[in-house]
Design an enzyme around this catalytic site. Structure first.
Site, short mmCIF file in Angstrom:
data_model
loop_
_atom_site.label_atom_id
_atom_site.label_comp_id
_atom_site.label_asym_id
_atom_site.label_seq_id
_atom_site.Cartn_x
_atom_site.Cartn_y
_atom_site.Cartn_z
N THR A 102 29.15 3.04 -0.57
CA THR A 102 29.22 3.18 0.89
C THR A 102 28.64 4.52 1.37
O THR A 102 27.84 4.55 2.31
CB THR A 102 30.71 3.11 1.33
OG1 THR A 102 31.31 1.99 0.70
CG2 THR A 102 30.85 3.03 2.82
N THR A 103 29.06 5.60 0.72
CA THR A 103 28.64 6.93 1.16
C THR A 103 27.11 7.05 1.10
O THR A 103 26.46 7.60 1.98
CB THR A 103 29.28 8.01 0.26
OG1 THR A 103 30.66 7.70 0.08
CG2 THR A 103 29.13 9.40 0.82
N TRP A 104 26.56 6.50 0.03
CA TRP A 104 25.10 6.56 -0.17
C TRP A 104 24.36 5.73 0.88
O TRP A 104 23.41 6.20 1.50
CB TRP A 104 24.80 6.05 -1.59
CG TRP A 104 23.42 6.35 -2.09
CD1 TRP A 104 22.51 7.22 -1.57
CD2 TRP A 104 22.81 5.76 -3.24
NE1 TRP A 104 21.37 7.22 -2.33
CE2 TRP A 104 21.53 6.34 -3.36
CE3 TRP A 104 23.23 4.82 -4.19
CZ2 TRP A 104 20.65 5.98 -4.40
CZ3 TRP A 104 22.35 4.48 -5.22
CH2 TRP A 104 21.09 5.06 -5.33
N HIS A 158 34.55 -1.92 6.15
CA HIS A 158 34.94 -2.54 4.86
C HIS A 158 35.55 -3.93 5.11
O HIS A 158 35.99 -4.58 4.18
CB HIS A 158 36.01 -1.68 4.17
CG HIS A 158 35.50 -0.41 3.54
ND1 HIS A 158 34.47 -0.39 2.63
CD2 HIS A 158 35.91 0.88 3.65
CE1 HIS A 158 34.27 0.86 2.22
NE2 HIS A 158 35.13 1.65 2.83
N ARG A 203 28.11 -3.70 -6.02
CA ARG A 203 27.96 -2.90 -7.25
C ARG A 203 28.63 -3.64 -8.40
O ARG A 203 29.49 -4.50 -8.17
CB ARG A 203 28.63 -1.53 -7.02
CG ARG A 203 28.41 -0.52 -8.10
CD ARG A 203 29.15 0.78 -7.79
NE ARG A 203 28.80 1.79 -8.78
CZ ARG A 203 29.35 2.99 -8.87
NH1 ARG A 203 30.28 3.35 -7.98
NH2 ARG A 203 28.98 3.84 -9.79
N GLY A 207 28.21 8.91 -10.06
CA GLY A 207 27.17 8.01 -9.54
C GLY A 207 26.32 7.40 -10.63
O GLY A 207 25.11 7.24 -10.47
#
Ligand code: PAP
Length: 308
Positions: free
Chosen positions: A68-70, A126, A150, A276
């Site tokens: 999500t952050t990426w 989400h 993922r 990561g």
């Protein structure tokens, strides 16, 4: 008190839902097939019942710990590539692209309101596909959805580190059991990803289904695809390279705002940046634990053509 239907308020509905425990710490409730932390369910319900999508909105969607952050950093950078300043240098991606149910629960630290038509409406959620507002899902809406998925074993390891740093730590075998039984905030990862996957196959022009591992392996191709999908095609290879660098884990992790800043009051920004890596699960899971998750993938995902 927010009303969900003519008869009942959201909190009255939540009060009557089945309950369980998540990570031995938090209460969760089950609403229409998915578990939620109650604080996020009420905002999810009001988002569903009152959000009016615009055709130029972009919604990023993900289950937890899938990248999500990426994806927030990447989407923001594609859209704001030509701004004078790189806002990521001084702000955590979760601040720049807020998660709907968190903004609605705790609007204060954010500079804009998701209902404000003048705001840059790049938002994230989400929330599972079946719980999204009809105004987003409707066939007459041109709102785009970018979903990131993922490998589930890597998600589990990422969750294990994240929640063990926030809550009372639990052993890994217990985390595997809870992951496989779906007792998680936002429900079962397998059901979440399956819903978006099925919909993306039916409407590829509406939902772009991305994979964390493909982004790691072929960032140029995947980022260009995403930018084009969002209606912001990148002009040159240099632009793609710039975005890759701006959003790289190494860079973001070492920025002052992400080393020492806090997201809301309860969470440090550095919690969102760990290794990561693809395949980190091999350092933690026994063959039996890995097989338990693989079996879920075979039964629930590979049968619908999704290989993660
Ligand atoms: P969230 O659901 O709480 O928002 P999310 O960002 O989806 O979390 O997942 C965090 C994972 O993404 C972490 O993976 P790990 O635990 O396996 O290391 C985190 O390291 C990884 N991550 C965060 N930012 C980036 C980035 N810029 N590039 C690649 N991976 C990243």
């Amino acid at each position: 008190m927010a009303k969900y239907s003519n008869e009942k308020s959201c909190s009255e509905i939540i009060e009557e839902l089945p309950k369980a425990r998540f990570w031995d710490t938090a209460d969760i409730v089950r609403w229409e097939g998915f578990w939620y932390i109650p604080n996020f369910l009420e905002p999810a319900m009001s988002f569903r019942s009152s959000f009016t999508a615009r055709n130029d909105d972009v919604l990023l969607a993900s289950s937890i710990k899938t990248g999500t952050t990426w994806i927030k950093a990447l989407a923001y950078s594609c859209i704001h590539l030509h701004d004078d300043e790189d806002a990521l240098a001084g702000n955590n991606p979760h601040f720049l692209v807020p998660t709907v149910e968190i903004v609605l629960y705790n609007i204060k630290p954010f500079e804009f309101d998701i209902y404000d038509a003048s705001a840059p409406r790049l938002i994230h959620t989400h929330i599972p596909y079946s719980h999204l507002p009809d105004s987003i899902k409707s066939s007459s809406s041109s709102t785009k959805i970018v979903y990131i998925a993922r490998n589930p074993k890597d998600i589990l390891i990422s969750m294990w580190h994240f929640f063990n740093s926030m809550f009372k730590p639990i052993p890994i075998d217990k985390a595997v059991d809870s992951f496989c039984s779906g007792f998680c905030n936002y429900g079962s990862f397998f059901d979440h990803v399956a819903e978006y996957w099925i919909e993306s196959r039916k409407r590829p022009e509406k939902i772009l289904f991305m994979k964390y591992e493909k982004l790691k392996n072929s960032p140029k191709v995947e980022i260009s695809k995403m930018a084009e999908f969002m209606g912001k095609p990148l002009g040159s290879e240099d632009e793609v390279e710039k975005i890759i660098w701006r959003c790289s884990l190494e860079r973001l992790k070492n920025l002052e705002v992400n080393k020492n800043g806090r997201f809301l009051t309860s969470m440090s920004n550095d919690n969102f940046f760990r290794k990561g890596e693809v395949g980190d699960w091999k350092n933690y899971l026994t063959p039996d634990m890995a097989e338990k998750i693989d079996k879920m993938s075979r039964d629930k995902l590979e049968t619908i053509g999704l290989f993660l």
